[in-house]
Design a protein around this motif. Structure first.
Motif, short mmCIF file in Angstrom:
data_model
loop_
_atom_site.label_atom_id
_atom_site.label_comp_id
_atom_site.label_asym_id
_atom_site.label_seq_id
_atom_site.Cartn_x
_atom_site.Cartn_y
_atom_site.Cartn_z
N THR A 68 0.85 -1.19 0.00
CA THR A 68 0.00 0.00 0.00
C THR A 68 0.89 1.24 0.00
OG1 THR A 68 -1.69 -1.15 1.29
CG2 THR A 68 -1.78 1.25 1.30
N LYS A 70 1.83 4.81 1.09
CA LYS A 70 1.56 5.57 2.31
C LYS A 70 1.88 7.06 2.19
CE LYS A 70 -0.01 4.54 5.40
NZ LYS A 70 -1.47 4.58 5.68
N ASN A 133 -0.63 5.07 10.13
CA ASN A 133 -1.76 5.99 10.25
C ASN A 133 -2.69 5.87 9.06
OD1 ASN A 133 -0.66 6.98 12.62
ND2 ASN A 133 0.25 8.79 11.66
N GLU A 134 -3.95 6.25 9.26
CA GLU A 134 -4.92 6.27 8.17
C GLU A 134 -4.50 7.28 7.11
OE1 GLU A 134 -7.86 4.52 7.64
OE2 GLU A 134 -7.28 3.27 9.35
N GLY A 135 -4.86 7.01 5.88
CA GLY A 135 -4.62 7.94 4.79
C GLY A 135 -3.18 7.95 4.31
N THR A 136 -2.90 8.92 3.45
CA THR A 136 -1.54 9.08 2.92
C THR A 136 -1.03 10.46 3.33
OG1 THR A 136 -2.40 9.93 0.83
CG2 THR A 136 -1.90 7.58 0.92
N SER A 159 -7.06 11.92 3.23
CA SER A 159 -7.94 10.78 3.53
C SER A 159 -8.77 10.50 2.29
CB SER A 159 -8.84 11.07 4.71
OG SER A 159 -9.84 12.00 4.34
N ASP A 160 -9.48 9.41 2.33
CA ASP A 160 -10.38 9.06 1.23
C ASP A 160 -11.80 9.52 1.51
OD1 ASP A 160 -8.41 7.93 -0.32
OD2 ASP A 160 -8.68 5.94 0.53
N LYS A 161 -12.00 10.40 2.47
CA LYS A 161 -13.34 10.84 2.85
C LYS A 161 -14.06 11.52 1.70
CE LYS A 161 -12.39 11.06 7.71
NZ LYS A 161 -12.21 11.86 8.90
#
Length: 164
Positions: A68, A70, A133-136, A159-161
C-alpha cells in the motif's frame, strides 16, 4: 542551474499476524546508521512500486505480495538544485525466507510497539508512525545542506473521505 531529481523508496514490512515489523540495522559505512526500513533508488525505467518491491527482496529476501502506498517525503536543496523524493509503502503480505547475510545490515523482527526504542535516525523515527496511520501523507522540506537550515516545510495528510 539544472535540477537533479533522485527517486527513492522505503517500504515498511509489517507482519500483522504477529504484530512485528522488519527493520535492518545499517552500519555506519553504509550511511544512515541505525535501524531503518528497506528501500533505495528506483532504477530507470521501473515503476516506483516495482522499485520498492525489488528493494525489499534484494535487502531482505522477502517477496512482497501486498503493498500500500503511504506517502511522499520530499527534500529540496536550492543550492545544489537537488530534489530528493522518497515514496513510502507498507507491505502487509510477503513470502520467502530472510537472507542469511543481508547486504545492507542485520535484519530483525521487532514488536511494533517496541520499534521506536531502537537507535535510529531522527527523520526515520519521525516518519515511522506515518506508515500505520490512516490515509496518505505528503511532506516537503526545502533546506540548505551547507547550513543545515530548513527554509520551508509543508506537511499534509490526505484521507479518502472525499470518496464517501
Amino acid at each position: 542551474m539544472s535540477t537533479r531529481i533522485e527517486i527513492l523508496t522505503m517500504c515498511m514490512v509489517w507482519d500483522k499476524l504477529h504484530g512485528k515489523v522488519l527493520l535492518m540495522n545499517r552500519p555506519d559505512r553504509k550511511g544512515f546508521p541505525g535501524y531503518i526500513a528497506p528501500g533505495g533508488k528506483v532504477d530507470y525505467p521501473e515503476s516506483i512500486v516495482d522499485g520498492a518491491m525489488r528493494e525489499v527482496e534484494e535487502e531482505t529476501g522477502l517477496k512482497v505480495t501486498e503493498i500500500t502506498y503511504k506517502g511522499l517525503d520530499e527534500f529540496c536543496d536550492p543550492e545544489q538544485g537537488l530534489r530528493y523524493m522518497v515514496f513510502n509503502y507498507l507491505a502487509t503480505a510477503f513470502e520467502g525466507e530472510l537472507l542469511q547475510n543481508p547486504p545492507e545490515g542485520e535484519l530483525i523482527w521487532i514488536p511494533l510497539e517496541q520499534a521506536l526504542n531502537l537507535p535510529m535516525q531522527d527523520w526515520f523515527a519521525e516518519r515511522f508512525p506515518r506508515f500505520f496511520n490512516e490515509g496518505t501523507f505528503e511532506r516537503s522540506v526545502i533546506w540548505e545542506k551547507s547550513t543545515g537550515q530548513t527554509l520551508k516545510e509543508t506537511f499534509k495528510v490526505y484521507s479518502d473521505k472525499v470518496l464517501q
